[in-house]
Design a protein around this motif. Structure first.
Motif, PDB file in Angstrom:
ATOM      1  N   ASP A  28       0.636   4.537  -2.553  1.00  0.00           N
ATOM      2  CA  ASP A  28       0.705   5.901  -2.205  1.00  0.00           C
ATOM      3  C   ASP A  28       1.813   6.735  -2.323  1.00  0.00           C
ATOM      4  O   ASP A  28       1.771   8.053  -2.555  1.00  0.00           O
ATOM      5  CB  ASP A  28       0.277   5.774  -0.634  1.00  0.00           C
ATOM      6  N   ILE A  72      -8.131   0.434  -1.140  1.00  0.00           N
ATOM      7  CA  ILE A  72      -7.939  -0.958  -1.774  1.00  0.00           C
ATOM      8  C   ILE A  72      -9.609  -1.544  -1.367  1.00  0.00           C
ATOM      9  O   ILE A  72      -9.747  -1.789  -0.223  1.00  0.00           O
ATOM     10  CB  ILE A  72      -6.954  -1.858  -1.666  1.00  0.00           C
ATOM     11  N   GLN A  90       0.841  -1.018  -0.074  1.00  0.00           N
ATOM     12  CA  GLN A  90      -0.236   0.080   0.074  1.00  0.00           C
ATOM     13  C   GLN A  90       0.846   1.285  -0.176  1.00  0.00           C
ATOM     14  O   GLN A  90       0.604   2.147  -0.607  1.00  0.00           O
ATOM     15  CB  GLN A  90      -0.995  -0.007   1.232  1.00  0.00           C
TER      16      GLN A  90
END
Length: 390
Positions: free
Chosen positions: A34, A59, A30
């Motif tokens: 980002d 997500i 993740q």
């Protein structure tokens, strides 16, 4: 086939990115997604919207316990500015008096062509979808593709080689380009400080006049073995797929692969990359002294770095607008103004990385196959052994 699509408007509630066809078992971070979204928001010359948005991917499906599970991956990116537009762009009928029309089309934008095509009385709905805000969803999808490519040792990165008339005056190494991705302060994403200072001066000059400025970014694919892509059908050539991927980005008006532009005015003896057989430690024992082809010959990767450049026109929205025509009266007026940027060349390079990664990941999935990452890696490693032994 690996596919992706996006949905959402510039001032809508959120953007959506959908990626399907990913093998199961690909590690997904993740934080990396980002970080890619953050990189897209950086760059000297960005506008006020970047101070409002703090893009992060939420997500929704397709990833569990940090890995892909083979099903479609869905992500949403909230638009923080939505709270200011809930009554202006409601899903329901709402109050027509609160509609914020784009009353005069902007030269260079999709405004007029789109309003004519879809029979809208103004260009608001055209602006909302045609806006480069949509590219944030592409970057999120591209971050998934990048992590697939990394699992077989392929990296994608970009840098800026020209802003206005200020140009990088020396070749950049892969190591220099890759290092830019880790920078915490991003001006114009150039590998050379002196060249970047000249680029910054170009942006400063147009900022004072209410104008905008374009430039050229370069995307490099590093670590791709020879044999990806094919010459056998026109719509399967890697060069064509990359050109479409980059050209599809907002404001890109030309695409170049390798020494494409200057090759047209040069002799063949100075353009084509001579081949040697040296027993090197690369994918094969064949080698090249130069890479004018940009890593592609006949629509197929040849083992060198693949080099793609995008030529970005100046942003269409000007603080000192050009002449236009009122949608309502058909009388001459100044073009509409929406909050915008002065220079987006570095951000466009990040979006182009995403598009290139998605195009290459599609070809990699098609060539090496596999429902799981382990199966794909086994196929990939077997192929590399085959070409190494050729």
């Amino acid at each position: 086939m690996l596919r992706f699509s996006t949905a959402g408007e510039s001032h809508g509630e959120s953007l959506i990115a959908l990626v399907s066809g990913m093998p199961a078992g690909v590690p997904i971070e993740q934080e990396f997604i980002d970080r890619e979204l953050w990189r897209r928001q950086q760059g000297y010359g960005r506008g006020g919207r970047m101070r409002i948005e703090r893009d992060k991917a939420h997500i929704l499906s397709g990833i569990r316990h940090g890995k892909t599970i083979g099903s479609p991956i869905a992500m949403s990116l909230a638009n923080n500015d939505w709270k200011n537009w809930t009554e202006i762009l409601p899903v329901e009928t709402g109050d027509p008096e609160k509609h914020k029309a784009v009353a005069s089309p902007r030269p260079g934008h999709a405004d007029l062509a789109g309003a004519l095509k879809y029979d809208f009385p103004d260009a608001r709905y055209i602006l909302e979808r045609a806006s480069a805000r949509e590219s944030a969803a592409r970057v999120a999808a591209g971050a998934i593709a990048k992590q697939l490519l990394r699992s077989i040792g392929v990296e994608v990165a970009s840098h800026v080689i020209r802003v206005g008339k200020a140009e990088l005056d020396r070749p950049a190494t892969w190591e220099e380009i890759a290092a830019l991705q880790a920078k915490e302060i991003v001006l114009l994403n150039c590998v050379d400080e002196a060249s970047e200072a000249r680029m910054k001066a170009e942006v400063d000059a147009v900022l004072r006049t209410g104008d905008t400025i374009g430039g050229v970014f370069e995307v490099v694919i590093h670590g791709l073995p020879p044999g990806v892509g094919t010459h056998v059908n026109w719509d399967e050539r890697m060069d064509g797929l990359l050109a479409q991927a980059v050209m599809s980005l907002q404001a890109v008006k030309a695409v170049e692969i390798g020494r494409g532009v200057t090759a047209a005015e040069s002799l063949g003896s100075t353009v084509h990359d001579a081949i040697a057989y040296e027993g090197t430690d690369g994918f094969t024992k064949f080698s090249r002294e130069q890479n004018n082809a940009g890593g592609l010959e006949g629509g197929i990767s040849n083992g060198e770095d693949v080099v793609v450049r995008g030529y970005l026109k100046p942003i269409s929205t000007l603080r000192r607008p050009l002449g236009s025509v009122s949608f309502e009266t058909r009388e001459p007026v100044k073009a509409a103004y929406e909050r915008s940027d002065v220079c987006v060349v570095p951000a466009a390079g990040v979006a182009a990385e995403a598009m290139v990664a998605l195009a290459v990941a599609r070809l990699v999935v098609e060539k090496f196959g596999g429902d799981s990452l382990r199966e794909m890696q086994r196929n990939f490693n077997g192929y590399c052994e085959q070409i190494r032994a050729y």
